[in-house]
Write a protein that holds these residues in place. Structure first.
Motif, PDB file in Angstrom:
ATOM      1  N   HIS A   2     -10.494  15.956 -13.917  1.00 27.28           N
ATOM      2  CA  HIS A   2     -11.175  16.376 -12.673  1.00 27.28           C
ATOM      3  C   HIS A   2     -10.918  15.437 -11.495  1.00 27.28           C
ATOM      4  O   HIS A   2     -11.807  15.165 -10.697  1.00 27.28           O
ATOM      5  CB  HIS A   2     -12.703  16.471 -12.918  1.00 27.28           C
ATOM      6  N   LYS A  18      -9.142  16.068  -8.993  1.00 24.71           N
ATOM      7  CA  LYS A  18      -9.184  16.849  -7.755  1.00 24.71           C
ATOM      8  C   LYS A  18     -10.572  16.743  -7.105  1.00 24.71           C
ATOM      9  O   LYS A  18     -10.692  16.675  -5.884  1.00 24.71           O
ATOM     10  CB  LYS A  18      -8.846  18.313  -8.083  1.00 24.71           C
ATOM     11  N   ASN A  23     -10.931  13.644  -4.959  1.00 25.82           N
ATOM     12  CA  ASN A  23     -10.312  13.851  -3.640  1.00 25.82           C
ATOM     13  C   ASN A  23     -11.183  14.757  -2.771  1.00 25.82           C
ATOM     14  O   ASN A  23     -11.428  14.452  -1.605  1.00 25.82           O
ATOM     15  CB  ASN A  23      -8.947  14.530  -3.809  1.00 25.82           C
ATOM     16  N   ASP A  77      -6.798   7.723  -3.680  1.00 25.78           N
ATOM     17  CA  ASP A  77      -5.687   6.761  -3.775  1.00 25.78           C
ATOM     18  C   ASP A  77      -6.149   5.458  -4.432  1.00 25.78           C
ATOM     19  O   ASP A  77      -5.451   4.890  -5.281  1.00 25.78           O
ATOM     20  CB  ASP A  77      -5.124   6.435  -2.382  1.00 25.78           C
ATOM     21  N   ARG A 101       3.763   5.473 -13.310  1.00 19.34           N
ATOM     22  CA  ARG A 101       3.041   6.619 -12.700  1.00 19.34           C
ATOM     23  C   ARG A 101       4.055   7.750 -12.559  1.00 19.34           C
ATOM     24  O   ARG A 101       5.057   7.627 -11.851  1.00 19.34           O
ATOM     25  CB  ARG A 101       2.483   6.248 -11.327  1.00 19.34           C
ATOM     26  N   ASP A 150      -2.019  12.386 -10.747  1.00 24.82           N
ATOM     27  CA  ASP A 150      -2.930  11.555 -11.547  1.00 24.82           C
ATOM     28  C   ASP A 150      -2.405  11.381 -12.976  1.00 24.82           C
ATOM     29  O   ASP A 150      -3.178  11.208 -13.911  1.00 24.82           O
ATOM     30  CB  ASP A 150      -4.342  12.167 -11.546  1.00 24.82           C
ATOM     31  N   LYS A 206      -7.551  17.097 -23.765  1.00 21.06           N
ATOM     32  CA  LYS A 206      -8.354  17.502 -22.605  1.00 21.06           C
ATOM     33  C   LYS A 206      -9.154  18.766 -22.933  1.00 21.06           C
ATOM     34  O   LYS A 206     -10.357  18.838 -22.676  1.00 21.06           O
ATOM     35  CB  LYS A 206      -7.422  17.752 -21.399  1.00 21.06           C
TER      36      LYS A 206
HETATM   37  N1  LIG Z   1      -5.462  10.835  -3.639  1.00 25.34           N
HETATM   38  C1  LIG Z   1      -4.342  11.309  -4.153  1.00 25.34           C
HETATM   39  N2  LIG Z   1      -4.340  12.481  -4.779  1.00 25.34           N
HETATM   40  C2  LIG Z   1      -3.208  12.946  -5.305  1.00 25.34           C
HETATM   41  C3  LIG Z   1      -2.009  12.239  -5.208  1.00 25.34           C
HETATM   42  N3  LIG Z   1      -1.056  12.949  -5.843  1.00 25.34           N
HETATM   43  C4  LIG Z   1      -1.643  14.068  -6.302  1.00 25.34           C
HETATM   44  N4  LIG Z   1      -2.962  14.088  -5.991  1.00 25.34           N
HETATM   45  C5  LIG Z   1      -3.963  15.065  -6.314  1.00 25.34           C
HETATM   46  O1  LIG Z   1      -4.283  14.931  -7.681  1.00 25.34           O
HETATM   47  C6  LIG Z   1      -4.837  16.146  -8.125  1.00 25.34           C
HETATM   48  C7  LIG Z   1      -4.299  16.364  -9.507  1.00 25.34           C
HETATM   49  O2  LIG Z   1      -4.539  17.647  -9.875  1.00 25.34           O
HETATM   50  P1  LIG Z   1      -4.876  18.109 -11.338  1.00 25.34           P
HETATM   51  O3  LIG Z   1      -4.497  17.097 -12.359  1.00 25.34           O
HETATM   52  O4  LIG Z   1      -4.272  19.478 -11.472  1.00 25.34           O
HETATM   53  O5  LIG Z   1      -6.413  18.274 -11.204  1.00 25.34           O
HETATM   54  P2  LIG Z   1      -7.596  17.683 -12.055  1.00 25.34           P
HETATM   55  O6  LIG Z   1      -8.786  17.897 -11.219  1.00 25.34           O
HETATM   56  O7  LIG Z   1      -7.318  16.298 -12.485  1.00 25.34           O
HETATM   57  O8  LIG Z   1      -7.588  18.661 -13.270  1.00 25.34           O
HETATM   58  P3  LIG Z   1      -7.592  18.312 -14.836  1.00 25.34           P
HETATM   59  O9  LIG Z   1      -6.458  17.383 -15.078  1.00 25.34           O
HETATM   60  O10 LIG Z   1      -7.381  19.639 -15.491  1.00 25.34           O
HETATM   61  O11 LIG Z   1      -8.901  17.734 -15.146  1.00 25.34           O
HETATM   62  C8  LIG Z   1      -4.461  17.206  -7.091  1.00 25.34           C
HETATM   63  O12 LIG Z   1      -5.621  17.557  -6.398  1.00 25.34           O
HETATM   64  C9  LIG Z   1      -3.502  16.479  -6.147  1.00 25.34           C
HETATM   65  O13 LIG Z   1      -3.661  16.892  -4.822  1.00 25.34           O
HETATM   66  C10 LIG Z   1      -2.035  10.998  -4.526  1.00 25.34           C
HETATM   67  O14 LIG Z   1      -1.018  10.289  -4.401  1.00 25.34           O
HETATM   68  N5  LIG Z   1      -3.204  10.556  -4.026  1.00 25.34           N
END
Ligand SMILES: Nc1nc2c(ncn2[C@@H]2O[C@H](COP(=O)(O)OP(=O)(O)OP(=O)(O)O)[C@@H](O)[C@H]2O)c(=O)[nH]1
Length: 266
Positions: free
Chosen positions: A143, A145, A148, A157, A179, A183, A253
């Motif tokens: 989660h 997302k 953010n 970040d 990385r 995430d 997960k």
């Molecule tokens: N702050 C930030 N966010 C990022 C970066 N790269 C990707 N993201 C965000 O990371 C989130 C990853 O999405 P997911 O892994 O699909 O979402 P999640 O909420 O973790 O979903 P689950 O893994 O299923 O729990 C997305 O919202 C991207 O916009 C970054 O460099 N910085």
């Protein structure tokens, strides 16, 4: 030839000066001197002396000009060399920087996916039939997302940076933490014989990332899901090991297990 003539001229000039301008200077000369003074104007006339002196003055002027030109050329060449050296250092620094950038993630400074695939490919290529293969541990934040969306990308970040630092601190020296993007992170380990120490490491990674994170005045809780794939049990090619670790991570997960090995039932 010219030198001999100039010598002759100088002797004559000196003699002229001695006899005409300062006859009393004779008394200053030591009596024992072996160099006889020529009679004034004995060999060379005064106009000839003047012409010879002028000739010499011009020759000296030419030589001085040549020497100055050489010195200028030398200074120019030295300056160009110093500049070339500085340019070369700059190019080398730029190359190093570009190579580092190509293999590292800017946000966390961790090695990136390209670096991982190089290292994994190399480890698999060098592995002998009896050797232990590399292990891929795939880590994805749950989660993320929401972090953010709730607190903004700046906070997200910082969570990613903290996660990177905690993962790096949890593994042994020589293990690679990467990385992949977003995430998603990977730990690449070498020479792990069986699952028991890997389970301990997964628990340690889980605990490290799940500790509360302080970002500005926020206290955040972020949990990861972790999947493990081992070589040769789960694959001997890089893409297979990555796919198996990814699938195991999704199983963890989905089933909220924290971590899972590929093919392991819940
Ligand atoms: N702050 C930030 N966010 C990022 C970066 N790269 C990707 N993201 C965000 O990371 C989130 C990853 O999405 P997911 O892994 O699909 O979402 P999640 O909420 O973790 O979903 P689950 O893994 O299923 O729990 C997305 O919202 C991207 O916009 C970054 O460099 N910085």
């Amino acid at each position: 030839m010219q030198l001999r003539r100039w010598n002759q001229v100088f002797r004559a000039i000196r003699a002229q000066w001695f006899h005409r301008a300062a006859p009393h200077a004779k008394v200053l000369l030591p009596r024992t001197t072996h160099t006889p003074y020529p009679k004034p104007g004995a060999d060379v006339s005064l106009p000839e002396c003047v012409a010879a002196l002028e000739e010499m003055r011009q020759a000296l002027q030419r030589e001085t000009a040549q020497r100055q030109a050489l010195e200028r050329a030398f200074r120019g060449t030295r300056k160009a060399l110093i500049q070339a050296e500085a340019d070369l250092a700059c190019v080398r620094g730029g190359e190093r920087h570009a190579r580092h950038q190509a293999l590292h993630d800017e946000l966390t400074t961790l090695p990136n996916r390209r670096h991982l695939m190089q290292q994994l490919g190399q480890a698999l290529a060098q592995r002998g039939p009896e050797d232990l293969g590399p292990t891929v541990i795939y880590i994805d934040l749950d989660h993320f997302k929401t972090v953010n969306d709730t607190h903004g990308h700046g906070v997200g970040d910082e969570v990613l940076r903290i996660t990177a630092a905690r993962l790096s601190a949890a593994v042994r020296h020589g293990d690679l933490v990467v990385r992949l993007g977003g995430d998603e992170f990977v730990c690449l380990l070498q020479g792990v014989a069986d699952a028991a120490p890997l389970r301990q490491l997964c628990a340690k990674l889980l605990e490290a990332v799940s500790r509360p994170m302080k970002v500005a005045d926020l206290q955040l809780l972020v949990c990861p899901s972790i999947g493990v794939a081992m070589c040769p049990q789960h694959g001997t090619a890089a893409k297979d090991l990555m796919a198996c670790a990814d699938a195991a991570m999704y199983a963890a997960k989905r089933e909220r297990r924290g971590f899972a090995f590929y093919g392991e039932a819940a």
